[in-house]
Scaffold this motif. Structure first.
Motif, PDB file in Angstrom:
ATOM      1  N   PRO A   1     -30.901  32.231  30.524  1.00 46.42           N
ATOM      2  CA  PRO A   1     -29.978  31.437  31.355  1.00 46.42           C
ATOM      3  C   PRO A   1     -30.719  30.427  32.230  1.00 46.42           C
ATOM      4  O   PRO A   1     -31.789  30.712  32.763  1.00 46.42           O
ATOM      5  N   ARG A   2     -30.113  29.231  32.376  1.00 45.87           N
ATOM      6  CA  ARG A   2     -30.716  28.155  33.172  1.00 45.87           C
ATOM      7  C   ARG A   2     -29.679  27.581  34.123  1.00 45.87           C
ATOM      8  O   ARG A   2     -28.472  27.694  33.899  1.00 45.87           O
ATOM      9  N   ASP A   3     -30.178  26.918  35.179  1.00 47.98           N
ATOM     10  CA  ASP A   3     -29.260  26.268  36.113  1.00 47.98           C
ATOM     11  C   ASP A   3     -29.023  24.820  35.693  1.00 47.98           C
ATOM     12  O   ASP A   3     -29.501  24.371  34.645  1.00 47.98           O
TER      13      ASP A   3
ATOM     14  N   ARG B   1     -33.754  24.792  35.183  1.00 44.47           N
ATOM     15  CA  ARG B   1     -34.684  25.850  35.553  1.00 44.47           C
ATOM     16  C   ARG B   1     -34.111  27.220  35.193  1.00 44.47           C
ATOM     17  O   ARG B   1     -32.899  27.393  35.134  1.00 44.47           O
TER      18      ARG B   1
ATOM     19  N   LEU C   1     -32.739  30.736  35.683  1.00 50.64           N
ATOM     20  CA  LEU C   1     -32.057  31.424  36.776  1.00 50.64           C
ATOM     21  C   LEU C   1     -32.743  32.757  37.036  1.00 50.64           C
ATOM     22  O   LEU C   1     -32.911  33.571  36.121  1.00 50.64           O
ATOM     23  N   CYS C   2     -33.155  32.974  38.281  1.00 52.03           N
ATOM     24  CA  CYS C   2     -33.895  34.190  38.626  1.00 52.03           C
ATOM     25  C   CYS C   2     -33.245  34.913  39.791  1.00 52.03           C
ATOM     26  O   CYS C   2     -32.534  34.324  40.613  1.00 52.03           O
ATOM     27  N   THR C   3     -33.526  36.202  39.860  1.00 56.29           N
ATOM     28  CA  THR C   3     -33.130  36.997  41.014  1.00 56.29           C
ATOM     29  C   THR C   3     -34.265  36.968  42.040  1.00 56.29           C
ATOM     30  O   THR C   3     -35.361  36.469  41.763  1.00 56.29           O
TER      31      THR C   3
ATOM     32  N   VAL D   1     -35.556  37.228  35.303  1.00 60.71           N
ATOM     33  CA  VAL D   1     -34.606  36.235  34.818  1.00 60.71           C
ATOM     34  C   VAL D   1     -33.225  36.870  34.889  1.00 60.71           C
ATOM     35  O   VAL D   1     -33.017  37.979  34.393  1.00 60.71           O
ATOM     36  N   ALA D   2     -32.284  36.184  35.535  1.00 63.60           N
ATOM     37  CA  ALA D   2     -30.970  36.761  35.829  1.00 63.60           C
ATOM     38  C   ALA D   2     -30.255  37.237  34.565  1.00 63.60           C
ATOM     39  O   ALA D   2     -30.255  36.556  33.530  1.00 63.60           O
TER      40      ALA D   2
ATOM     41  N   ALA E   1     -35.666  28.955  39.148  1.00 65.70           N
ATOM     42  CA  ALA E   1     -34.795  28.797  40.317  1.00 65.70           C
ATOM     43  C   ALA E   1     -34.749  30.149  41.036  1.00 65.70           C
ATOM     44  O   ALA E   1     -33.990  31.045  40.662  1.00 65.70           O
TER      45      ALA E   1
ATOM     46  N   LEU F   1     -32.719  27.612  47.405  1.00 64.14           N
ATOM     47  CA  LEU F   1     -33.722  27.972  46.412  1.00 64.14           C
ATOM     48  C   LEU F   1     -35.109  27.578  46.894  1.00 64.14           C
ATOM     49  O   LEU F   1     -35.258  26.641  47.691  1.00 64.14           O
TER      50      LEU F   1
END
Length: 460
Positions: free
Chosen positions: A295-297, A301, A303-305, A310-311, A324, A336
């Motif tokens: 997953p990306r924003d 980037r 998407l991270c927790t 990686v989310a 991110a 962020l």
């Protein structure tokens, strides 16, 4: 060759296959932390990097100015990561569903296999960023980057070659273009590159009988209303005043419209014939991020927790410019982490701790770091700094800039070498030799063999 599905089940008692993609700040420090925390029986760590070294980018401007040897701006991965396997190659795609990264190396291209799949149990994606370019006519043909040590040394050689051209030409148009240097981007890279190179070029003119430092025209082009936003408005304004005092033409709220035919057209109507256009106008995530199933924003980037996972996934981790990551220390909700070295190094340490904790079945920690501040060099003995609410300028800020980055550059070996070179540069005169021929090392031999060198004879 096409990748095939693999059995990603790891048997009990076998070492976890940890694959780190990227050899920059995050890749190096994460792998370093993992090899310290995990035994060979617990994990087999592999690092895939396009280069066999990590570049300490804050020193690129000093390398370009000749204050530091290019060799001392980079950290050899194999020397530091002696507990890891280092693969010099390019990761081209990631299939997390199959736990496979597609890699291309010089050997695989040479033997005709092209790409091959590298399996993993735990993935660390840290490919970093690349220059963010815009569709400006002529930029691809004439622009110069400033993100790698090769680009820094190439720029140094190029600037000195322009002085050689200006000193020997009788054409007023060639003279004007050779002595006009345009830098686009008023962030750290642009300001520090311009300031150091201006110092170096001004010093070099004393060895040219028909050139003076005042003959050189330096132009800084920045689309925003101020430069160096990280050091605050007051210090940013001081930086503008200092640069203008040194006859740098600072153009705020101005964009580069075109640079076709080696002529820079600015949005305010200014036309600048120039043989030197340096592009430092921001970065974007490495294209590899777009070739993943993660997953990306909206900005591309990962998407991270806050734990740097990686989310929405398991066994995939990320940090640095291509990630991110929530900034838990920021006052505003949903903020962020900014893509800078200060966050990258600290994220890497937390990332290594969390991966080790995950393998040991221990709870994970969250990344939280209050930004300490920012420092920037404006050339020899000049700088600006905003650290823990305190503002510094001039010599104290320059000294703080050097002290901070000396403390941050990896390994004692590099620290000692950099400090020695700074000491020697203060005792002896600058070197102003251009080694531009290094870019085409076979040109002389090819000419002797009757073959025209790349770009034609005498190309500069």
């Amino acid at each position: 060759m096409a990748d095939t599905p693999r059995d990603t089940t790891r048997g009990a008692g076998t070492a976890a296959r940890i694959l780190v993609v990227g050899g920059g700040y995050v890749g190096l420090y994460t792998a370093l932390g993992l090899q310290r925390r995990l035994s060979a029986g617990e994990a087999a760590i592999t690092v895939v990097s396009a280069d066999p070294y990590m570049t300490y980018q804050p020193f690129l401007s000093e390398a370009a100015a000749g204050n530091i040897s290019p060799r001392h701006v980079v950290v050899p991965l194999r020397r530091v990561l002696d507990g890891c396997t280092v693969v010099v190659g390019e990761a081209t795609a990631v299939s997390h569903a199959e736990r496979t990264v597609t890699v291309r190396t010089a050997a695989s291209m040479e033997d005709g296999t092209g790409t091959f799949g590298m399996p993993y149990d735990e993935l660390v994606l840290a490919p970093g960023s690349v220059a963010r370019t815009l569709p400006v006519p002529g930029l691809a043909e004439h622009g110069l980057g400033f993100r790698t040590v090769e680009e820094a040394i190439g720029l140094r050689n190029h600037v000195i070659e322009q002085l050689d051209i200006a000193s020997s030409t009788r054409d007023p148009g060639v003279l004007e273009a050779a002595l006009t240097f345009v830098v686009v981007g008023g962030g750290y890279a642009g300001v520090e590159a311009l300031a150091e190179l201006q110092d170096m070029a001004a010093y070099a003119t004393r060895y040219y009988h028909n050139l003076k430092a005042e003959d050189l025209r330096w132009v800084l082009v920045e689309p925003d209303a101020r430069i160096l936003p990280e050091v605050g408005e007051e210090m940013g304004d001081y930086a503008v005043r200092e640069l203008r005092r040194r006859n740098v033409d600072v153009r705020l709220e101005t964009r580069l419209v075109s640079c076709e035919g080696r002529v820079a057209h600015l949005s305010d109507g200014t036309v600048l014939p120039t043989r030197t256009l340096v592009w430092t106008a921001g970065v974007r995530p490495n294209p590899l991020v777009g070739a993943t199933d993660l997953p990306r924003d909206a900005e591309g980037r990962l998407l991270c927790t806050a734990q740097l996972r990686v989310a929405g996934t398991e066994h995939a981790w990320a940090a640095g410019d291509a990630a991110a990551v929530p900034d838990l220390a920021a006052a505003e909700e949903g903020a962020l982490c900014v893509p800078d070295a200060q966050h990258a190094v600290r994220q890497a340490k937390r990332l290594a701790m969390n991966i080790a904790a995950s393998l040991h079945g221990e709870p994970l920690g969250e990344y939280r770091h209050a930004h300490m501040g920012s420092v920037a060099s404006l050339g020899l003995h000049e700088g600006v700094a905003y650290v823990r609410g305190r503002r510094l300028k001039g010599y104290p800020a320059w000294l703080l800039h050097r002290a901070y980055h000396l403390s941050r550059v990896p390994t004692f070996n590099r620290k000692a070498r950099v400090l020695a070179e700074w000491t020697l540069s203060g005792l002896f005169k600058r070197e102003i030799v251009s080694l531009g021929s290094l870019e085409h090392p076979r040109a002389e031999f090819e000419s002797a063999a009757g073959r025209e060198p790349p770009g034609g004879p005498g190309k500069i």
